[in-house]
Design an enzyme around this catalytic site. Structure first.
Site, PDB file in Angstrom:
ATOM      1  N   LYS A 126      12.778  42.765  63.725  1.00 33.75           N
ATOM      2  CA  LYS A 126      13.550  41.525  63.882  1.00 33.75           C
ATOM      3  C   LYS A 126      13.976  41.433  65.347  1.00 33.75           C
ATOM      4  O   LYS A 126      14.690  42.312  65.841  1.00 33.75           O
ATOM      5  CB  LYS A 126      14.779  41.523  62.972  1.00 33.75           C
ATOM      6  CG  LYS A 126      14.446  41.267  61.519  1.00 33.75           C
ATOM      7  CD  LYS A 126      15.676  40.938  60.701  1.00 33.75           C
ATOM      8  CE  LYS A 126      15.297  40.664  59.252  1.00 33.75           C
ATOM      9  NZ  LYS A 126      16.465  40.347  58.413  1.00 33.75           N
ATOM     10  N   ALA A 230      12.932  48.367  61.041  1.00 34.19           N
ATOM     11  CA  ALA A 230      13.327  48.900  59.739  1.00 34.19           C
ATOM     12  C   ALA A 230      12.124  49.516  59.041  1.00 34.19           C
ATOM     13  O   ALA A 230      11.055  48.898  58.978  1.00 34.19           O
ATOM     14  CB  ALA A 230      13.909  47.786  58.870  1.00 34.19           C
ATOM     15  N   ASP A 299      25.282  35.827  52.821  1.00 36.05           N
ATOM     16  CA  ASP A 299      23.915  35.410  52.497  1.00 36.05           C
ATOM     17  C   ASP A 299      23.239  36.319  51.466  1.00 36.05           C
ATOM     18  O   ASP A 299      22.047  36.555  51.545  1.00 36.05           O
ATOM     19  CB  ASP A 299      23.092  35.365  53.797  1.00 36.05           C
ATOM     20  CG  ASP A 299      21.724  34.732  53.611  1.00 36.05           C
ATOM     21  OD1 ASP A 299      21.622  33.771  52.841  1.00 36.05           O
ATOM     22  OD2 ASP A 299      20.753  35.204  54.226  1.00 36.05           O
ATOM     23  N   ASP A 319      17.816  42.990  53.853  1.00 34.72           N
ATOM     24  CA  ASP A 319      18.014  41.745  54.588  1.00 34.72           C
ATOM     25  C   ASP A 319      19.493  41.525  54.920  1.00 34.72           C
ATOM     26  O   ASP A 319      20.175  40.729  54.283  1.00 34.72           O
ATOM     27  CB  ASP A 319      17.468  40.562  53.766  1.00 34.72           C
ATOM     28  CG  ASP A 319      16.849  39.497  54.649  1.00 34.72           C
ATOM     29  OD1 ASP A 319      16.849  39.673  55.881  1.00 34.72           O
ATOM     30  OD2 ASP A 319      16.373  38.480  54.120  1.00 34.72           O
TER      31      ASP A 319
END
Length: 404
Positions: A126, A230, A299, A319
């Protein structure tokens, strides 16, 4: 070291139930060896082709790369053990292994890449989207927030400090966009989105449903970029996972509210609904709620479990990029499952109390854990201070339940 002292504490040495063969995610053939044909080769050679004799004192397991040992170690009770000797090596591999392939991960609202290493290991990358000291604007809805690379790193360490160990290992990494993404990608759609900015920086934006445009391009300096790496879980074809919709999922609408926001007795109907009507599933979900409140993550619409273990297993906390967006305000609605159900694991409650004491203060142990990451400092100081404040609020909420 406060962190070392914390992990020596009796609350962090509660034994895990005995792991039987049926409690392991994978049953492996002890004779199967992992071998690369040469240092430059990416070919897996099974035991039928590899040399029949291993170096003296070595078992077939010793030939496995760290990522494979991590996968083999997953069981019904934990993603990785408390005192996992593999963890430092796995984090080091994520930060340093040569990247031989970079492609965009399909699905999702924001750009993510799958990166492959020479030993077949893979990681989810990410990229950095905002600086450490930027807060999510107060007028942003939670579903239009950026995903933050440093939140993924901090979430892994926080989850471990809480002794949940339900987030796959994450390391920060500095990536060269040109050499480690643009030059080696086989993803034609991704390749089309690279450009050189007016400032002479290498940029790209990929394809996704949010923030994938030239206005939201990700740029290096001139081609160096921070990101989180990750460790990927085993492929779903090898280890199926079940995705569960969270009962306390938000409406993801600008004006509609979810049922749990309107019904103060909502937990009563959740308790009667499988899989929350037996076992420790509801308590595990409340663990996840506490993790989310501490990092300000609104979220959490779904969670996953490994299908092999049925309902009697841990939840995967995947996530976490929308955590650690704000430090100046807290979001009490994240704690709704705890407040409405008035239930918490005794072991979780005792550890939270411990992390509120001076010798093991949560902000101090997380700061120490994050100091070893290649991208340290991972969190700005106000975020660490916010953790202590939020921990106090969780303990107050439990106190109110006890009083009631």
């Amino acid at each position: 070291s406060k962190l070392a002292a914390l992990f020596e504490h009796p609350l962090y040495n509660i034994p895990v139930p005995e792991v039987t063969e049926k409690d392991k995610l994978f049953i492996i053939n002890p004779m199967e060896k992992f071998s690369l044909q040469s240092s430059r080769s990416d070919e897996w050679v099974s035991s039928s082709k590899a040399e029949t004799l291993l170096p003296t004192g070595k078992t077939a397991y010793d030939t496995y790369p760290t990522w494979l040992k991590f996968h083999i170690g997953i069981n019904r009770y934990e993603l990785y053990p408390r005192r996992d000797p593999l963890l430092p090596t796995l984090l080091h591999d994520l930060a340093t292994q040569r990247i031989i392939s970079s492609v965009q991960k399909s699905g999702g609202t924001q750009l993510k890449l799958i990166m492959t290493f020479p030993n077949y290991g893979q990681a989810l990358f990410k990229p950095m989207k905002q600086t450490r000291d930027q807060e999510t604007p107060i007028d942003f809805f939670y579903f239009s927030d950026f995903e933050r690379h440093n939140a993924e790193i901090a979430a892994f360490h926080l989850d471990r400090i809480l002794d949940f160990r339900r987030i796959p290992p994450v390391s920060g990494r500095l990536v060269n966009i040109t050499k480690e993404i643009w030059d080696i990608t086989t993803d034609k759609k991704l390749a089309k989105t690279f450009f050189i900015s007016p400032a002479g920086n290498v940029c790209f934006y990929g394809e996704c449903s949010y923030y994938c445009s030239t206005e939201h391009a990700l740029c290096g300096k001139p081609d160096q970029m921070e990101g989180s790496m990750a460790a990927l879980l085993p492929d779903k074809t090898l280890a199926k996972r079940h995705s569960w919709r969270s009962p306390w999922r938000r409406s993801y609408h600008k004006s509609k509210k979810a049922e749990w926001e309107l019904n103060p007795n909502y937990c009563a109907q959740v308790r009667e609904t499988p899989p929350y009507d037996r076992g420790h599933r509801l308590l595990d979900l409340i663990d996840m709620t506490i993790l989310d409140f501490l990092m300000g993550n609104m979220d959490r619409h779904h969670y996953e479990t490994f299908e092999k273990f049925g309902n009697d297993t841990f939840l995967l906390h995947l996530d976490n990029g929308r955590g650690f967006g704000t430090h100046s305000r807290d979001e009490p609605s994240i704690l709704a499952p705890l407040q409405q159900c008035c239930s918490i694991k005794k072991s979780t409650y005792l550890r939270l109390q411990l992390l509120a004491t001076q010798p093991y203060r949560l902000s101090d142990v997380l700061r120490e854990a994050l100091a070893a990451d290649p991208l340290a400092p991972v969190l700005a100081e106000p975020h660490l201070r916010a953790l202590d404040r939020r921990l106090g609020k969780v303990l107050v909420a439990v106190g109110r339940c006890l009083a009631r």
